[in-house]
Design a protein around this motif. Structure first.
Motif, PDB file in Angstrom:
ATOM      1  N   LYS A 127      -6.092   9.939  -2.295  1.00 31.44           N
ATOM      2  CA  LYS A 127      -5.968  11.279  -1.725  1.00 31.44           C
ATOM      3  C   LYS A 127      -6.577  11.359  -0.316  1.00 31.44           C
ATOM      4  CE  LYS A 127      -4.985  15.761  -2.109  1.00 31.44           C
ATOM      5  NZ  LYS A 127      -5.649  16.351  -0.925  1.00 31.44           N
ATOM      6  N   PRO A 128      -7.793  10.808  -0.082  1.00 28.15           N
ATOM      7  CA  PRO A 128      -8.338  10.872   1.282  1.00 28.15           C
ATOM      8  C   PRO A 128      -7.480  10.139   2.312  1.00 28.15           C
ATOM      9  CG  PRO A 128     -10.064  10.356  -0.294  1.00 28.15           C
ATOM     10  CD  PRO A 128      -8.764  10.259  -1.039  1.00 28.15           C
ATOM     11  N   VAL A 129      -6.870   9.025   1.901  1.00 30.38           N
ATOM     12  CA  VAL A 129      -6.029   8.266   2.830  1.00 30.38           C
ATOM     13  C   VAL A 129      -4.753   9.044   3.148  1.00 30.38           C
ATOM     14  CG1 VAL A 129      -4.586   6.199   3.045  1.00 30.38           C
ATOM     15  CG2 VAL A 129      -6.959   6.010   2.255  1.00 30.38           C
ATOM     16  N   ILE A 130      -4.139   9.648   2.115  1.00 30.91           N
ATOM     17  CA  ILE A 130      -2.947  10.466   2.339  1.00 30.91           C
ATOM     18  C   ILE A 130      -3.276  11.635   3.264  1.00 30.91           C
ATOM     19  CG2 ILE A 130      -1.339  12.065   1.217  1.00 30.91           C
ATOM     20  CD1 ILE A 130      -1.269  10.174  -1.157  1.00 30.91           C
ATOM     21  N   ASP A 131      -4.408  12.298   3.011  1.00 28.69           N
ATOM     22  CA  ASP A 131      -4.819  13.418   3.866  1.00 28.69           C
ATOM     23  C   ASP A 131      -5.017  12.959   5.306  1.00 28.69           C
ATOM     24  OD1 ASP A 131      -4.757  15.106   1.715  1.00 28.69           O
ATOM     25  OD2 ASP A 131      -6.923  15.099   1.370  1.00 28.69           O
ATOM     26  N   ALA A 132      -5.624  11.785   5.478  1.00 34.61           N
ATOM     27  CA  ALA A 132      -5.859  11.263   6.826  1.00 34.61           C
ATOM     28  C   ALA A 132      -4.550  10.961   7.534  1.00 34.61           C
ATOM     29  CB  ALA A 132      -6.727  10.000   6.758  1.00 34.61           C
ATOM     30  N   ILE A 133      -3.591  10.400   6.806  1.00 31.80           N
ATOM     31  CA  ILE A 133      -2.280  10.104   7.395  1.00 31.80           C
ATOM     32  C   ILE A 133      -1.587  11.393   7.816  1.00 31.80           C
ATOM     33  CG2 ILE A 133       0.059   9.319   6.819  1.00 31.80           C
ATOM     34  CD1 ILE A 133      -1.247   7.070   5.179  1.00 31.80           C
ATOM     35  N   GLU A 134      -1.603  12.393   6.952  1.00 27.12           N
ATOM     36  CA  GLU A 134      -0.901  13.636   7.244  1.00 27.12           C
ATOM     37  C   GLU A 134      -1.571  14.423   8.366  1.00 27.12           C
ATOM     38  OE1 GLU A 134      -0.314  15.705   3.555  1.00 27.12           O
ATOM     39  OE2 GLU A 134       1.029  14.153   2.768  1.00 27.12           O
ATOM     40  N   GLU A 135      -2.868  14.212   8.568  1.00 21.89           N
ATOM     41  CA  GLU A 135      -3.583  14.904   9.644  1.00 21.89           C
ATOM     42  C   GLU A 135      -3.530  14.134  10.962  1.00 21.89           C
ATOM     43  OE1 GLU A 135      -7.535  15.515   8.260  1.00 21.89           O
ATOM     44  OE2 GLU A 135      -6.947  16.870   6.626  1.00 21.89           O
ATOM     45  N   SER A 136      -3.438  12.798  10.887  1.00 20.44           N
ATOM     46  CA  SER A 136      -3.615  11.974  12.097  1.00 20.44           C
ATOM     47  C   SER A 136      -2.457  11.032  12.356  1.00 20.44           C
ATOM     48  CB  SER A 136      -4.919  11.167  11.974  1.00 20.44           C
ATOM     49  OG  SER A 136      -6.023  11.998  11.694  1.00 20.44           O
ATOM     50  N   TYR A 137      -1.273  11.314  11.812  1.00 18.94           N
ATOM     51  CA  TYR A 137      -0.139  10.402  11.996  1.00 18.94           C
ATOM     52  C   TYR A 137       0.266  10.261  13.462  1.00 18.94           C
ATOM     53  CZ  TYR A 137       2.759  14.597  12.474  1.00 18.94           C
ATOM     54  OH  TYR A 137       3.291  15.792  12.897  1.00 18.94           O
ATOM     55  N   ILE A 138      -0.089  11.236  14.287  1.00 21.03           N
ATOM     56  CA  ILE A 138       0.236  11.171  15.714  1.00 21.03           C
ATOM     57  C   ILE A 138      -0.624  10.119  16.418  1.00 21.03           C
ATOM     58  CG2 ILE A 138       0.209  12.490  17.879  1.00 21.03           C
ATOM     59  CD1 ILE A 138       0.750  14.986  16.266  1.00 21.03           C
TER      60      ILE A 138
END
Length: 288
Positions: free
Chosen positions: A187-198
């Motif tokens: 979950k933390p990795v998914i959240d990080a991807i969705e917040e910082s994919y740019i």
């Protein structure tokens, strides 16, 4: 209790057959299922949905091969075409007179033949409360757009596509949210991807963020998500690019690439074609 129906004359890739919110839901029984993908979410009260195997008929008898799901507030279910099902207000069956209010959408369009692949060809998917909040906002926006600009079929097609992306994203996450490995690492990795994919993020940086080795995160992530961290990040970026290509129809492809985290437009085009079978420009021309 607003409900809107899409235009039978529109030829958009993604169209609402119907969409509505704040609907006081009556009992429904569909022995042959519904001919389109059908999404239903609880806004108030509690609903009870029973989904039957395609090989069974709905009858008054208790069927062994069926699944009954309770839909609490914010929870939803997406049911595939022609899957027998029924649903009713659970409050009434328990002697409570509270209404069951729902939000819903049914989907059609010129791309309907590809919907099964988009939703992984399953009979139904459950949507949790967190994703349900996003879906509710998207449905409310679509209802408002129908009120204000019902003749703008392209905009409504984008609304429809946005909801379908939210649902397909959830349907591919077949994990147990209570599993400690999921809570601690995935979950933390998914959240990080969705917040910082740019940003320029790597699988190693994501592993470091949850204090495990890249190899360990790769193994656990693949177990839960059926793909690697890199594949998930790439797929998320490309899906965002699809949205931007349609919403910002005059924005250059190289700028879209930068918007979703690719500093090299050529690499972006290669990855986009690898995942979709077409270039960003071809995708845009197909849908606009």
């Amino acid at each position: 209790m607003p409900i809107y129906f899409g235009s039978n004359f529109a030829r958009e890739p993604f169209q609402f057959d119907s969409v509505g919110n704040d609907w006081e839901q009556e009992s429904v029984t569909r022995p042959e299922g519904y001919p389109l993908y059908h999404y239903l979410q609880t806004k108030e009260g509690v609903g009870e949905v029973t989904v039957y195997s395609r090989n069974q008929a709905v009858s008054d008898n208790i069927l062994s091969n069926s699944h009954t799901i309770e839909l609490q507030k914010g929870q939803g279910i997406l049911i595939a075409p022609n899957v027998p099902h029924s649903y009713h207000n659970k409050n009434i069956s328990s002697g409570n007179s509270l209404p069951w209010k729902t939000e819903f959408a049914t989907f059609t369009g010129t791309m309907a033949a590809t919907f099964r692949e988009m939703f992984d060809e399953k009979e139904y998917w459950l949507i949790d409360e967190n994703k349900g909040m996003e879906v509710s906002e998207a449905i409310n926006k679509a209802v408002e757009d129908f009120k204000e600009r019902s003749s703008d079929t392209q905009m409504l097609s984008l609304d429809c596509y946005g909801i379908m992306l939210l649902l397909s994203d959830q349907s591919n996450h077949t994990h147990d949210n209570d599993d400690q490995s999921y809570v601690r690492f995935i979950k933390p990795v998914i959240d990080a991807i969705e917040e910082s994919y740019i940003d320029d993020i790597s699988a190693k940086e994501l592993a470091d963020s949850v204090f495990v080795s890249q190899q360990y995160l790769s193994r656990v992530f693949t177990e839960f998500m059926n793909c690697s961290v890199y594949e998930y990040l790439t797929n998320y970026r490309i899906n965002k690019a699809k949205e931007l290509l349609l919403i910002n129809s005059r924005r250059k492809v190289q700028d879209i690439a930068s918007d979703v985290g690719y500093s090299d437009a050529s690499h972006f085009i290669v990855m986009f074609k690898k995942l979709t079978g077409m270039t960003p420009t071809q995708f845009r021309k197909l849908h606009i």
